[in-house]
Design an enzyme around this catalytic site. Structure first.
Site, mmCIF file in Angstrom:
data_model
loop_
_atom_site.group_PDB
_atom_site.id
_atom_site.type_symbol
_atom_site.label_atom_id
_atom_site.label_comp_id
_atom_site.label_asym_id
_atom_site.label_seq_id
_atom_site.Cartn_x
_atom_site.Cartn_y
_atom_site.Cartn_z
ATOM 1 C CE LYS A 192 -1.888 2.977 2.910
ATOM 2 N NZ LYS A 192 -2.031 4.128 2.044
ATOM 3 C CD GLU A 268 13.223 0.753 9.697
ATOM 4 O OE1 GLU A 268 13.650 1.633 10.460
ATOM 5 O OE2 GLU A 268 13.754 -0.354 9.555
ATOM 6 C CB CYS A 303 12.345 9.233 9.090
ATOM 7 S SG CYS A 303 13.323 8.289 7.933
ATOM 8 C CD GLU A 398 9.188 12.677 12.375
ATOM 9 O OE1 GLU A 398 8.083 12.148 12.550
ATOM 10 O OE2 GLU A 398 10.132 12.123 11.813
HETATM 11 P P1 NAP Z 1 1.798 8.015 8.320
HETATM 12 O O1 NAP Z 1 0.705 8.968 8.414
HETATM 13 O O2 NAP Z 1 2.086 7.135 9.476
HETATM 14 O O3 NAP Z 1 1.486 7.135 7.034
HETATM 15 C C1 NAP Z 1 2.294 6.078 6.622
HETATM 16 C C2 NAP Z 1 1.430 5.055 5.929
HETATM 17 O O4 NAP Z 1 0.519 4.485 6.862
HETATM 18 C C3 NAP Z 1 0.585 5.641 4.805
HETATM 19 O O5 NAP Z 1 0.542 4.718 3.738
HETATM 20 C C4 NAP Z 1 -0.750 5.799 5.482
HETATM 21 O O6 NAP Z 1 -1.866 5.812 4.618
HETATM 22 C C5 NAP Z 1 -0.797 4.570 6.365
HETATM 23 N N1 NAP Z 1 -1.763 4.705 7.447
HETATM 24 C C6 NAP Z 1 -2.228 5.851 8.002
HETATM 25 N N2 NAP Z 1 -3.155 5.565 8.962
HETATM 26 C C7 NAP Z 1 -3.248 4.215 9.010
HETATM 27 C C8 NAP Z 1 -4.032 3.307 9.791
HETATM 28 N N3 NAP Z 1 -4.907 3.733 10.708
HETATM 29 N N4 NAP Z 1 -3.875 1.985 9.594
HETATM 30 C C9 NAP Z 1 -3.011 1.543 8.647
HETATM 31 N N5 NAP Z 1 -2.271 2.335 7.866
HETATM 32 C C10 NAP Z 1 -2.375 3.661 8.050
HETATM 33 O O7 NAP Z 1 3.181 8.709 7.960
HETATM 34 P P2 NAP Z 1 3.474 9.729 6.757
HETATM 35 O O8 NAP Z 1 2.891 11.012 7.164
HETATM 36 O O9 NAP Z 1 3.097 9.151 5.456
HETATM 37 O O10 NAP Z 1 5.061 9.755 6.758
HETATM 38 C C11 NAP Z 1 5.758 10.564 7.582
HETATM 39 C C12 NAP Z 1 6.283 9.784 8.770
HETATM 40 O O11 NAP Z 1 7.056 8.662 8.347
HETATM 41 C C13 NAP Z 1 7.211 10.587 9.626
HETATM 42 O O12 NAP Z 1 6.897 10.433 10.967
HETATM 43 C C14 NAP Z 1 8.583 10.002 9.342
HETATM 44 O O13 NAP Z 1 9.522 10.175 10.321
HETATM 45 C C15 NAP Z 1 8.276 8.594 9.058
HETATM 46 N N6 NAP Z 1 9.297 7.997 8.201
HETATM 47 C C16 NAP Z 1 10.148 7.097 8.761
HETATM 48 C C17 NAP Z 1 11.146 6.502 8.002
HETATM 49 C C18 NAP Z 1 12.074 5.492 8.617
HETATM 50 O O14 NAP Z 1 12.696 4.726 7.890
HETATM 51 N N7 NAP Z 1 12.220 5.428 9.919
HETATM 52 C C19 NAP Z 1 11.271 6.832 6.658
HETATM 53 C C20 NAP Z 1 10.394 7.766 6.112
HETATM 54 C C21 NAP Z 1 9.394 8.329 6.907
HETATM 55 P P3 NAP Z 1 -2.429 7.187 3.949
HETATM 56 O O15 NAP Z 1 -2.270 6.924 2.512
HETATM 57 O O16 NAP Z 1 -3.852 7.293 4.364
HETATM 58 O O17 NAP Z 1 -1.600 8.302 4.457
#
Ligand code: NAP
Ligand code: MG
Length: 505
Positions: A192, A268, A303, A398
Protein backbone atom coordinates in the site's frame (compact mmCIF):
# COMPACT_ATOMS: atom_id res chain seq x y z
CA UNK A 1 23.66 8.31 -12.71
CA UNK A 2 21.26 9.98 -15.12
CA UNK A 3 22.26 13.16 -16.88
CA UNK A 4 19.94 15.97 -15.97
CA UNK A 5 17.69 17.37 -18.71
CA UNK A 6 16.46 20.94 -18.99
CA UNK A 7 13.27 22.19 -17.38
CA UNK A 8 11.69 22.38 -20.85
CA UNK A 9 12.55 18.74 -21.49
CA UNK A 10 11.13 17.71 -18.14
CA UNK A 11 7.91 19.63 -18.84
CA UNK A 12 7.65 17.88 -22.21
CA UNK A 13 8.02 14.48 -20.51
CA UNK A 14 5.40 15.52 -17.95
CA UNK A 15 2.95 16.49 -20.70
CA UNK A 16 3.31 13.07 -22.37
CA UNK A 17 3.17 10.87 -19.27
CA UNK A 18 0.73 7.99 -19.21
CA UNK A 19 -0.22 7.78 -15.54
CA UNK A 20 -1.32 4.49 -13.99
CA UNK A 21 -4.67 4.85 -12.23
CA UNK A 22 -5.72 1.36 -11.14
CA UNK A 23 -4.55 -1.15 -8.60
CA UNK A 24 -2.09 -3.74 -9.87
CA UNK A 25 -3.09 -7.19 -8.65
CA UNK A 26 -2.37 -10.66 -10.03
CA UNK A 27 -0.44 -9.21 -12.94
CA UNK A 28 -3.11 -6.79 -14.19
CA UNK A 29 -4.39 -3.28 -13.64
CA UNK A 30 -7.85 -3.39 -12.04
CA UNK A 31 -10.39 -0.84 -10.87
CA UNK A 32 -11.31 -0.92 -7.19
CA UNK A 33 -14.11 -3.31 -6.23
CA UNK A 34 -16.24 -0.36 -5.12
CA UNK A 35 -15.50 1.63 -8.29
CA UNK A 36 -14.45 4.55 -6.10
CA UNK A 37 -11.45 6.72 -6.90
CA UNK A 38 -9.38 9.38 -5.16
CA UNK A 39 -7.42 12.27 -6.59
CA UNK A 40 -3.68 12.22 -7.02
CA UNK A 41 -2.57 15.82 -6.69
CA UNK A 42 0.54 17.62 -7.84
CA UNK A 43 1.54 19.44 -4.64
CA UNK A 44 3.40 22.16 -6.54
CA UNK A 45 0.39 23.23 -8.62
CA UNK A 46 -2.66 21.78 -6.89
CA UNK A 47 -3.56 20.19 -10.24
CA UNK A 48 -5.27 16.78 -10.25
CA UNK A 49 -2.86 14.41 -11.95
CA UNK A 50 -5.07 11.34 -11.99
CA UNK A 51 -8.02 9.65 -10.34
CA UNK A 52 -6.70 6.52 -8.67
CA UNK A 53 -8.63 3.38 -7.69
CA UNK A 54 -9.65 3.79 -4.04
CA UNK A 55 -9.37 0.25 -2.72
CA UNK A 56 -10.82 -1.18 0.46
CA UNK A 57 -10.86 -4.38 2.52
CA UNK A 58 -12.35 -6.39 -0.36
CA UNK A 59 -9.52 -5.40 -2.70
CA UNK A 60 -7.01 -6.22 0.04
CA UNK A 61 -8.58 -9.64 0.52
CA UNK A 62 -8.43 -10.34 -3.22
CA UNK A 63 -4.79 -9.21 -3.44
CA UNK A 64 -3.75 -11.23 -0.37
CA UNK A 65 -5.47 -14.30 -1.87
CA UNK A 66 -3.54 -13.89 -5.11
CA UNK A 67 -0.28 -13.30 -3.23
CA UNK A 68 -0.93 -16.44 -1.19
CA UNK A 69 -1.65 -18.52 -4.30
CA UNK A 70 1.58 -17.30 -5.87
CA UNK A 71 3.55 -18.04 -2.73
CA UNK A 72 2.21 -21.53 -2.15
CA UNK A 73 2.53 -22.82 -5.70
CA UNK A 74 6.19 -21.77 -5.69
CA UNK A 75 6.15 -19.85 -8.97
CA UNK A 76 8.53 -17.36 -7.30
CA UNK A 77 9.21 -18.61 -3.78
CA UNK A 78 10.69 -21.90 -5.01
CA UNK A 79 12.53 -20.62 -8.05
CA UNK A 80 16.26 -21.12 -8.06
CA UNK A 81 17.72 -18.01 -6.37
CA UNK A 82 19.68 -17.18 -9.52
CA UNK A 83 16.43 -17.12 -11.50
CA UNK A 84 14.92 -14.64 -9.05
CA UNK A 85 18.09 -12.61 -9.35
CA UNK A 86 17.80 -12.55 -13.12
CA UNK A 87 14.24 -11.17 -13.04
CA UNK A 88 15.12 -8.48 -10.49
CA UNK A 89 18.21 -7.42 -12.44
CA UNK A 90 16.03 -7.18 -15.56
CA UNK A 91 13.71 -4.90 -13.58
CA UNK A 92 16.71 -2.71 -12.68
CA UNK A 93 17.48 -2.38 -16.38
CA UNK A 94 13.90 -1.42 -17.19
CA UNK A 95 13.92 1.19 -14.42
CA UNK A 96 17.14 2.60 -15.86
CA UNK A 97 15.65 2.70 -19.36
CA UNK A 98 12.60 4.54 -18.03
CA UNK A 99 14.46 6.67 -15.52
CA UNK A 100 13.48 10.13 -16.83
CA UNK A 101 9.82 9.16 -17.01
CA UNK A 102 9.88 7.68 -13.49
CA UNK A 103 11.77 10.68 -12.11
CA UNK A 104 9.23 13.11 -13.56
CA UNK A 105 6.34 11.01 -12.27
CA UNK A 106 7.91 10.97 -8.80
CA UNK A 107 8.54 14.71 -8.84
CA UNK A 108 5.03 15.58 -10.05
CA UNK A 109 3.38 13.32 -7.50
CA UNK A 110 5.45 14.23 -4.45
CA UNK A 111 6.82 17.74 -5.04
CA UNK A 112 10.38 16.47 -4.77
CA UNK A 113 13.04 18.32 -6.77
CA UNK A 114 13.64 16.58 -10.08
CA UNK A 115 17.42 16.68 -9.58
CA UNK A 116 17.04 14.58 -6.42
CA UNK A 117 14.70 12.15 -8.20
CA UNK A 118 17.24 11.73 -10.99
CA UNK A 119 20.43 11.60 -8.95
CA UNK A 120 19.28 9.97 -5.71
CA UNK A 121 15.89 8.24 -5.79
CA UNK A 122 16.16 6.41 -9.11
CA UNK A 123 19.84 5.37 -8.81
CA UNK A 124 19.29 4.30 -5.20
CA UNK A 125 16.18 2.33 -6.20
CA UNK A 126 18.27 0.44 -8.75
CA UNK A 127 21.20 0.02 -6.37
CA UNK A 128 18.99 -1.34 -3.58
CA UNK A 129 17.22 -3.79 -5.87
CA UNK A 130 20.39 -4.99 -7.57
CA UNK A 131 22.25 -5.38 -4.25
CA UNK A 132 19.59 -7.69 -2.79
CA UNK A 133 19.17 -9.50 -6.11
CA UNK A 134 22.92 -10.09 -6.33
CA UNK A 135 23.06 -11.27 -2.71
CA UNK A 136 20.38 -13.92 -3.00
CA UNK A 137 22.51 -16.61 -4.69
CA UNK A 138 25.44 -15.96 -2.38
CA UNK A 139 23.82 -16.51 1.00
CA UNK A 140 24.39 -19.81 2.81
CA UNK A 141 22.42 -21.35 5.64
CA UNK A 142 23.98 -22.99 8.72
CA UNK A 143 24.48 -26.25 10.45
CA UNK A 144 24.54 -26.46 14.23
CA UNK A 145 27.38 -27.98 16.30
CA UNK A 146 25.39 -31.01 17.46
CA UNK A 147 28.03 -33.73 17.36
CA UNK A 148 28.40 -36.84 15.19
CA UNK A 149 25.08 -38.48 16.03
CA UNK A 150 22.88 -35.88 14.45
CA UNK A 151 22.87 -33.29 11.73
CA UNK A 152 21.00 -30.06 12.47
CA UNK A 153 20.41 -27.61 9.66
CA UNK A 154 19.26 -24.08 10.32
CA UNK A 155 17.63 -22.86 7.16
CA UNK A 156 15.96 -19.62 6.20
CA UNK A 157 12.70 -19.82 4.27
CA UNK A 158 10.81 -16.86 2.79
CA UNK A 159 8.30 -15.73 5.40
CA UNK A 160 5.33 -15.83 3.03
CA UNK A 161 2.91 -13.04 2.17
CA UNK A 162 4.30 -9.65 3.18
CA UNK A 163 2.22 -6.49 3.48
CA UNK A 164 4.15 -3.25 3.02
CA UNK A 165 2.68 0.11 4.01
CA UNK A 166 4.65 3.09 2.78
CA UNK A 167 5.09 6.81 3.48
CA UNK A 168 5.02 9.63 0.93
CA UNK A 169 8.42 11.20 1.52
CA UNK A 170 10.56 8.80 -0.56
CA UNK A 171 7.97 6.86 -2.54
CA UNK A 172 10.33 4.98 -4.85
CA UNK A 173 13.11 4.53 -2.36
CA UNK A 174 10.92 3.22 0.46
CA UNK A 175 9.31 0.87 -2.06
CA UNK A 176 12.79 -0.42 -2.94
CA UNK A 177 13.82 -0.80 0.70
CA UNK A 178 10.83 -3.13 1.20
CA UNK A 179 10.42 -5.01 -2.07
CA UNK A 180 14.11 -5.63 -2.80
CA UNK A 181 14.86 -7.89 0.18
CA UNK A 182 11.36 -9.39 0.34
CA UNK A 183 11.16 -10.34 -3.34
CA UNK A 184 14.78 -11.50 -3.40
CA UNK A 185 14.00 -13.78 -0.44
CA UNK A 186 11.06 -15.28 -2.37
CA UNK A 187 8.13 -13.63 -0.61
CA UNK A 188 4.92 -12.43 -2.27
CA UNK A 189 3.81 -8.89 -1.49
CA UNK A 190 0.80 -6.63 -1.14
CA UNK A 191 2.00 -3.03 -1.07
CA UNK A 192 0.00 0.00 0.00
CA UNK A 193 1.71 3.19 -1.14
CA UNK A 194 0.85 6.45 0.66
CA UNK A 195 -2.30 7.93 -0.88
CA UNK A 196 -0.39 11.08 -1.88
CA UNK A 197 2.20 9.13 -3.85
CA UNK A 198 0.90 6.04 -5.63
CA UNK A 199 2.05 6.59 -9.21
CA UNK A 200 5.60 5.28 -9.28
CA UNK A 201 4.75 2.16 -7.25
CA UNK A 202 2.10 1.24 -9.82
CA UNK A 203 4.50 1.84 -12.69
CA UNK A 204 7.21 -0.24 -11.00
CA UNK A 205 4.78 -3.16 -10.63
CA UNK A 206 4.02 -2.92 -14.34
CA UNK A 207 7.74 -2.87 -15.18
CA UNK A 208 8.29 -5.82 -12.84
CA UNK A 209 5.72 -7.82 -14.79
CA UNK A 210 7.53 -6.85 -18.01
CA UNK A 211 10.75 -8.08 -16.41
CA UNK A 212 9.16 -11.50 -15.88
CA UNK A 213 8.01 -11.32 -12.26
CA UNK A 214 5.21 -13.90 -12.09
CA UNK A 215 1.71 -12.59 -11.52
CA UNK A 216 0.48 -12.33 -7.96
CA UNK A 217 3.97 -11.83 -6.52
CA UNK A 218 3.96 -8.02 -6.36
CA UNK A 219 0.53 -6.48 -5.89
CA UNK A 220 -0.05 -2.74 -5.38
CA UNK A 221 -3.29 -1.73 -3.66
CA UNK A 222 -3.81 2.04 -3.47
CA UNK A 223 -6.13 3.69 -0.98
CA UNK A 224 -6.20 5.27 2.44
CA UNK A 225 -4.66 3.98 5.64
CA UNK A 226 -8.08 3.25 7.09
CA UNK A 227 -9.40 1.47 3.98
CA UNK A 228 -6.30 -0.47 2.90
CA UNK A 229 -3.60 -0.21 5.59
CA UNK A 230 -5.82 -1.37 8.43
CA UNK A 231 -7.31 -4.43 6.65
CA UNK A 232 -3.79 -5.40 5.58
CA UNK A 233 -2.55 -5.07 9.16
CA UNK A 234 -5.48 -7.14 10.45
CA UNK A 235 -5.49 -9.76 7.69
CA UNK A 236 -5.30 -13.33 8.97
CA UNK A 237 -3.38 -14.54 5.93
CA UNK A 238 -0.62 -11.92 5.88
CA UNK A 239 2.52 -13.32 7.51
CA UNK A 240 4.37 -10.05 8.04
CA UNK A 241 3.85 -6.32 7.74
CA UNK A 242 6.72 -3.96 7.07
CA UNK A 243 5.83 -0.34 7.69
CA UNK A 244 7.53 3.01 7.32
CA UNK A 245 5.71 6.05 8.62
CA UNK A 246 4.80 7.87 11.78
CA UNK A 247 5.14 6.47 15.27
CA UNK A 248 1.40 6.98 15.82
CA UNK A 249 0.49 4.71 12.91
CA UNK A 250 3.30 2.26 13.66
CA UNK A 251 1.79 1.65 17.09
CA UNK A 252 -1.47 0.65 15.37
CA UNK A 253 0.29 -2.09 13.43
CA UNK A 254 1.41 -3.70 16.68
CA UNK A 255 -2.22 -3.68 17.79
CA UNK A 256 -3.41 -5.06 14.45
CA UNK A 257 -0.94 -7.93 14.79
CA UNK A 258 -2.00 -8.63 18.37
CA UNK A 259 -5.67 -8.56 17.37
CA UNK A 260 -5.23 -10.89 14.38
CA UNK A 261 -2.67 -13.60 13.66
CA UNK A 262 0.39 -12.29 15.55
CA UNK A 263 2.01 -11.53 12.23
CA UNK A 264 5.58 -10.32 12.30
CA UNK A 265 5.81 -6.52 12.34
CA UNK A 266 8.77 -4.37 11.35
CA UNK A 267 8.42 -0.63 11.91
CA UNK A 268 10.59 2.25 10.69
CA UNK A 269 9.23 5.33 12.41
CA UNK A 270 9.91 8.98 13.11
CA UNK A 271 12.95 10.82 14.37
CA UNK A 272 14.13 14.03 16.02
CA UNK A 273 17.73 13.61 15.15
CA UNK A 274 20.60 15.51 16.76
CA UNK A 275 23.58 17.03 14.95
CA UNK A 276 26.23 17.66 17.59
CA UNK A 277 28.97 20.16 16.73
CA UNK A 278 31.75 20.36 19.32
CA UNK A 279 34.12 23.31 19.73
CA UNK A 280 36.99 21.36 18.17
CA UNK A 281 35.16 20.58 14.92
CA UNK A 282 37.34 21.26 11.89
CA UNK A 283 36.47 22.68 8.49
CA UNK A 284 33.36 24.65 9.42
CA UNK A 285 32.44 24.99 5.76
CA UNK A 286 32.07 21.27 5.45
CA UNK A 287 30.23 21.08 8.79
CA UNK A 288 27.82 23.82 7.71
CA UNK A 289 27.18 22.12 4.37
CA UNK A 290 26.43 18.83 6.14
CA UNK A 291 24.20 20.49 8.76
CA UNK A 292 22.21 22.16 5.95
CA UNK A 293 21.89 18.87 4.09
CA UNK A 294 20.75 17.15 7.27
CA UNK A 295 18.13 19.78 8.01
CA UNK A 296 16.88 20.79 4.55
CA UNK A 297 17.31 17.81 2.23
CA UNK A 298 13.95 16.61 0.87
CA UNK A 299 12.36 19.75 2.38
CA UNK A 300 13.10 18.28 5.81
CA UNK A 301 10.48 15.61 5.00
CA UNK A 302 12.92 13.00 6.11
CA UNK A 303 12.75 10.69 9.10
CA UNK A 304 16.51 11.00 9.59
CA UNK A 305 16.54 14.80 9.17
CA UNK A 306 19.01 16.44 11.54
CA UNK A 307 16.46 18.83 13.01
CA UNK A 308 18.30 19.59 16.27
CA UNK A 309 21.64 21.34 16.02
CA UNK A 310 23.36 20.87 19.38
CA UNK A 311 26.33 23.18 19.28
CA UNK A 312 29.00 24.10 21.81
CA UNK A 313 28.85 27.82 22.61
CA UNK A 314 32.43 28.64 21.53
CA UNK A 315 31.92 27.62 17.93
CA UNK A 316 28.28 28.62 17.53
CA UNK A 317 28.65 32.16 16.11
CA UNK A 318 31.11 31.06 13.42
CA UNK A 319 29.05 28.00 12.54
CA UNK A 320 25.77 29.94 12.20
CA UNK A 321 27.53 32.39 9.86
CA UNK A 322 28.72 29.51 7.66
CA UNK A 323 25.25 27.93 7.72
CA UNK A 324 23.78 31.22 6.44
CA UNK A 325 26.22 31.17 3.54
CA UNK A 326 25.59 27.53 2.67
CA UNK A 327 21.81 27.81 2.95
CA UNK A 328 21.93 30.27 0.01
CA UNK A 329 22.68 27.36 -2.29
CA UNK A 330 19.37 25.70 -1.35
CA UNK A 331 17.16 27.18 -4.07
CA UNK A 332 13.47 26.68 -3.75
CA UNK A 333 10.65 26.50 -6.28
CA UNK A 334 9.20 24.53 -9.20
CA UNK A 335 10.17 20.89 -8.54
CA UNK A 336 10.66 20.27 -12.27
CA UNK A 337 13.41 22.90 -12.44
CA UNK A 338 16.67 20.94 -12.18
CA UNK A 339 18.45 23.90 -10.56
CA UNK A 340 16.19 23.72 -7.48
CA UNK A 341 17.17 21.84 -4.34
CA UNK A 342 13.86 22.34 -2.52
CA UNK A 343 10.41 21.56 -3.90
CA UNK A 344 6.84 21.70 -2.64
CA UNK A 345 5.62 20.38 0.70
CA UNK A 346 3.69 17.16 0.15
CA UNK A 347 0.16 18.59 0.55
CA UNK A 348 -1.84 21.46 1.99
CA UNK A 349 -2.44 19.65 5.27
CA UNK A 350 1.22 19.02 5.92
CA UNK A 351 2.17 22.50 4.67
CA UNK A 352 -0.24 23.92 7.27
CA UNK A 353 1.32 21.84 10.03
CA UNK A 354 4.84 23.01 9.20
CA UNK A 355 3.68 26.63 8.79
CA UNK A 356 2.25 26.44 12.32
CA UNK A 357 5.69 25.47 13.62
CA UNK A 358 7.10 28.53 11.84
CA UNK A 359 4.55 30.68 13.67
CA UNK A 360 5.33 28.91 16.94
CA UNK A 361 9.03 29.68 16.46
CA UNK A 362 8.24 33.34 15.90
CA UNK A 363 5.83 33.62 18.81
CA UNK A 364 8.33 31.96 21.16
CA UNK A 365 10.78 34.73 20.27
CA UNK A 366 13.67 32.59 19.04
CA UNK A 367 16.37 34.29 16.95
CA UNK A 368 15.57 33.71 13.31
CA UNK A 369 18.99 33.02 11.84
CA UNK A 370 17.58 32.17 8.47
CA UNK A 371 14.27 31.99 6.57
CA UNK A 372 11.09 31.96 8.59
CA UNK A 373 8.58 32.35 5.77
CA UNK A 374 6.27 30.16 3.74
CA UNK A 375 5.56 30.85 0.08
CA UNK A 376 2.32 30.50 -1.91
CA UNK A 377 0.86 27.99 0.54
CA UNK A 378 3.22 25.49 -1.10
CA UNK A 379 6.86 26.02 -0.13
CA UNK A 380 8.62 26.51 3.21
CA UNK A 381 11.88 28.44 3.38
CA UNK A 382 14.84 26.70 5.02
CA UNK A 383 14.62 28.13 8.52
CA UNK A 384 16.97 28.19 11.49
CA UNK A 385 15.78 29.17 14.97
CA UNK A 386 18.47 29.86 17.56
CA UNK A 387 17.95 29.86 21.33
CA UNK A 388 15.77 26.75 21.50
CA UNK A 389 15.90 24.72 24.68
CA UNK A 390 15.74 20.94 24.83
CA UNK A 391 12.38 21.03 26.55
CA UNK A 392 10.72 23.25 23.92
CA UNK A 393 8.23 21.85 21.44
CA UNK A 394 10.47 22.75 18.50
CA UNK A 395 13.18 20.55 19.99
CA UNK A 396 10.90 17.63 20.83
CA UNK A 397 8.30 17.22 18.08
CA UNK A 398 9.00 15.80 14.66
CA UNK A 399 8.16 18.67 12.30
CA UNK A 400 8.98 17.00 8.98
CA UNK A 401 9.83 20.34 7.38
CA UNK A 402 13.02 22.38 6.73
CA UNK A 403 13.20 23.82 10.27
CA UNK A 404 16.38 23.58 12.28
CA UNK A 405 16.39 24.27 16.02
CA UNK A 406 19.69 25.36 17.54
CA UNK A 407 20.34 24.28 21.13
CA UNK A 408 23.48 25.72 22.77
CA UNK A 409 25.52 23.56 25.14
CA UNK A 410 28.70 24.15 27.13
CA UNK A 411 30.29 20.70 27.26
CA UNK A 412 30.57 17.34 25.58
CA UNK A 413 28.60 15.71 28.41
CA UNK A 414 25.79 18.22 28.07
CA UNK A 415 25.73 17.65 24.31
CA UNK A 416 25.27 13.90 24.76
CA UNK A 417 22.60 14.37 27.42
CA UNK A 418 20.63 16.73 25.16
CA UNK A 419 21.08 14.43 22.15
CA UNK A 420 19.53 11.55 24.10
CA UNK A 421 16.77 13.72 25.59
CA UNK A 422 14.16 12.50 23.11
CA UNK A 423 11.71 9.66 22.72
CA UNK A 424 13.20 8.96 19.28
CA UNK A 425 16.45 7.23 18.36
CA UNK A 426 16.79 6.98 14.60
CA UNK A 427 19.95 8.84 13.59
CA UNK A 428 22.55 11.25 14.93
CA UNK A 429 25.66 13.05 13.72
CA UNK A 430 28.65 14.28 15.66
CA UNK A 431 31.27 16.71 14.38
CA UNK A 432 34.61 16.83 16.21
CA UNK A 433 38.31 16.50 15.41
CA UNK A 434 38.88 14.41 18.54
CA UNK A 435 38.69 10.72 17.61
CA UNK A 436 38.11 9.57 21.17
CA UNK A 437 35.21 11.97 21.67
CA UNK A 438 33.75 10.94 18.32
CA UNK A 439 33.81 7.25 19.20
CA UNK A 440 32.59 7.85 22.73
CA UNK A 441 29.69 9.85 21.33
CA UNK A 442 28.94 7.08 18.84
CA UNK A 443 28.74 4.67 21.77
CA UNK A 444 26.73 6.97 24.01
CA UNK A 445 24.03 8.13 21.61
CA UNK A 446 20.99 5.90 21.54
CA UNK A 447 20.30 5.84 17.81
CA UNK A 448 20.30 3.26 15.03
CA UNK A 449 22.82 5.20 12.94
CA UNK A 450 25.50 7.59 14.23
CA UNK A 451 27.59 9.39 11.62
CA UNK A 452 30.89 11.10 12.44
CA UNK A 453 31.92 14.32 10.68
CA UNK A 454 29.16 13.89 8.12
CA UNK A 455 25.41 13.52 7.79
CA UNK A 456 24.09 10.34 6.25
CA UNK A 457 22.09 7.18 6.53
CA UNK A 458 24.88 4.74 5.75
CA UNK A 459 24.37 2.81 2.54
CA UNK A 460 22.85 -0.42 1.30
CA UNK A 461 25.48 -2.44 3.17
CA UNK A 462 24.51 -1.01 6.58
CA UNK A 463 21.26 -1.55 8.50
CA UNK A 464 18.90 1.40 8.90
CA UNK A 465 16.33 1.72 11.66
CA UNK A 466 15.67 3.10 15.06
CA UNK A 467 16.17 2.74 18.78
CA UNK A 468 13.40 3.71 21.19
CA UNK A 469 10.19 4.93 19.51
CA UNK A 470 11.88 5.24 16.10
CA UNK A 471 11.54 1.61 15.23
CA UNK A 472 10.56 -1.92 16.06
CA UNK A 473 11.33 -5.44 15.02
CA UNK A 474 14.05 -5.08 12.44
CA UNK A 475 16.03 -2.95 10.04
CA UNK A 476 15.91 -1.89 6.42
CA UNK A 477 18.95 -2.35 4.17
CA UNK A 478 21.90 -4.75 4.45
CA UNK A 479 21.71 -8.50 4.88
CA UNK A 480 19.76 -7.90 8.11
CA UNK A 481 16.86 -6.69 5.97
CA UNK A 482 17.00 -9.89 3.96
CA UNK A 483 16.91 -11.96 7.12
CA UNK A 484 13.79 -10.29 8.42
CA UNK A 485 11.77 -11.50 5.41
CA UNK A 486 12.60 -15.08 6.31
CA UNK A 487 11.60 -17.58 8.97
CA UNK A 488 14.26 -19.71 10.63
CA UNK A 489 13.67 -23.44 10.48
CA UNK A 490 15.56 -26.17 12.27
CA UNK A 491 15.83 -29.52 10.51
CA UNK A 492 17.18 -32.20 12.84
CA UNK A 493 18.31 -35.56 11.48
CA UNK A 494 19.11 -38.43 13.77
CA UNK A 495 22.37 -40.11 12.70
CA UNK A 496 22.84 -42.34 15.76
CA UNK A 497 23.43 -46.06 15.35
CA UNK A 498 19.88 -46.90 16.39
CA UNK A 499 18.34 -44.30 14.08
CA UNK A 500 15.75 -45.67 11.71
CA UNK A 501 17.38 -45.96 8.31
CA UNK A 502 14.87 -44.38 5.96
CA UNK A 503 17.03 -44.74 2.89
CA UNK A 504 15.29 -46.41 0.01
CA UNK A 505 17.28 -49.36 -1.26
P1 NAP B 1 1.80 8.02 8.32
O1 NAP B 1 0.71 8.97 8.41
O2 NAP B 1 2.09 7.13 9.48
O3 NAP B 1 1.49 7.13 7.03
C1 NAP B 1 2.29 6.08 6.62
C2 NAP B 1 1.43 5.06 5.93
O4 NAP B 1 0.52 4.48 6.86
C3 NAP B 1 0.58 5.64 4.80
O5 NAP B 1 0.54 4.72 3.74
C4 NAP B 1 -0.75 5.80 5.48
O6 NAP B 1 -1.87 5.81 4.62
C5 NAP B 1 -0.80 4.57 6.36
N1 NAP B 1 -1.76 4.71 7.45
C6 NAP B 1 -2.23 5.85 8.00
N2 NAP B 1 -3.16 5.56 8.96
C7 NAP B 1 -3.25 4.21 9.01
C8 NAP B 1 -4.03 3.31 9.79
N3 NAP B 1 -4.91 3.73 10.71
N4 NAP B 1 -3.88 1.98 9.59
C9 NAP B 1 -3.01 1.54 8.65
N5 NAP B 1 -2.27 2.33 7.87
C10 NAP B 1 -2.37 3.66 8.05
O7 NAP B 1 3.18 8.71 7.96
P2 NAP B 1 3.47 9.73 6.76
O8 NAP B 1 2.89 11.01 7.16
O9 NAP B 1 3.10 9.15 5.46
O10 NAP B 1 5.06 9.76 6.76
C11 NAP B 1 5.76 10.56 7.58
C12 NAP B 1 6.28 9.78 8.77
O11 NAP B 1 7.06 8.66 8.35
C13 NAP B 1 7.21 10.59 9.63
O12 NAP B 1 6.90 10.43 10.97
C14 NAP B 1 8.58 10.00 9.34
O13 NAP B 1 9.52 10.18 10.32
C15 NAP B 1 8.28 8.59 9.06
N6 NAP B 1 9.30 8.00 8.20
C16 NAP B 1 10.15 7.10 8.76
C17 NAP B 1 11.15 6.50 8.00
C18 NAP B 1 12.07 5.49 8.62
O14 NAP B 1 12.70 4.73 7.89
N7 NAP B 1 12.22 5.43 9.92
C19 NAP B 1 11.27 6.83 6.66
C20 NAP B 1 10.39 7.77 6.11
C21 NAP B 1 9.39 8.33 6.91
P3 NAP B 1 -2.43 7.19 3.95
O15 NAP B 1 -2.27 6.92 2.51
O16 NAP B 1 -3.85 7.29 4.36
O17 NAP B 1 -1.60 8.30 4.46
MG1 MG C 1 0.61 13.38 -5.15
Amino acid sequence: MSDLLTIEEYKAIAADLQLPTMSFVDGAFRPSVSGNTFESINPATGEVLANIAACNAEDVDFAVGKAREAFEDGRWSRLHPSERKEVLIKLCKLVQQNSHELAVMESLDSGKPIADCETIDIPEFIHTLSWHAEAIDKIYDQTAPVGPNAMAMIVREPIGVVGAVLPWNFPLLMLAWKIAPALAAGCSMVVKPAAQTTLTALRIAELAADAGLPKGVLNIVPGSGADVGEPLGLHMDVDMVTFTGSTVTGRRFLRYAADSNIKKVVLELGGKNPCIVLDDAEDLDKVAAQVCAAAFWNMGENCSAGSRLIVQSGIKPALLERIKVHARSWKLGDPLDPTHQLGAMIDKGHFGKVAEYLELGKSEGYDIVLGGESIDGTYIEPTVFDGVSSTDRLAREEIFGPLLSVITVESYDEAIAVANDTEYGLAASVFTSNAKKALRAAQAIKAGTVTVNCFGEGDITTPFGGYKQSGFGGRDNSIHAHDQYTELKTIWVDLSDDAVDSSID
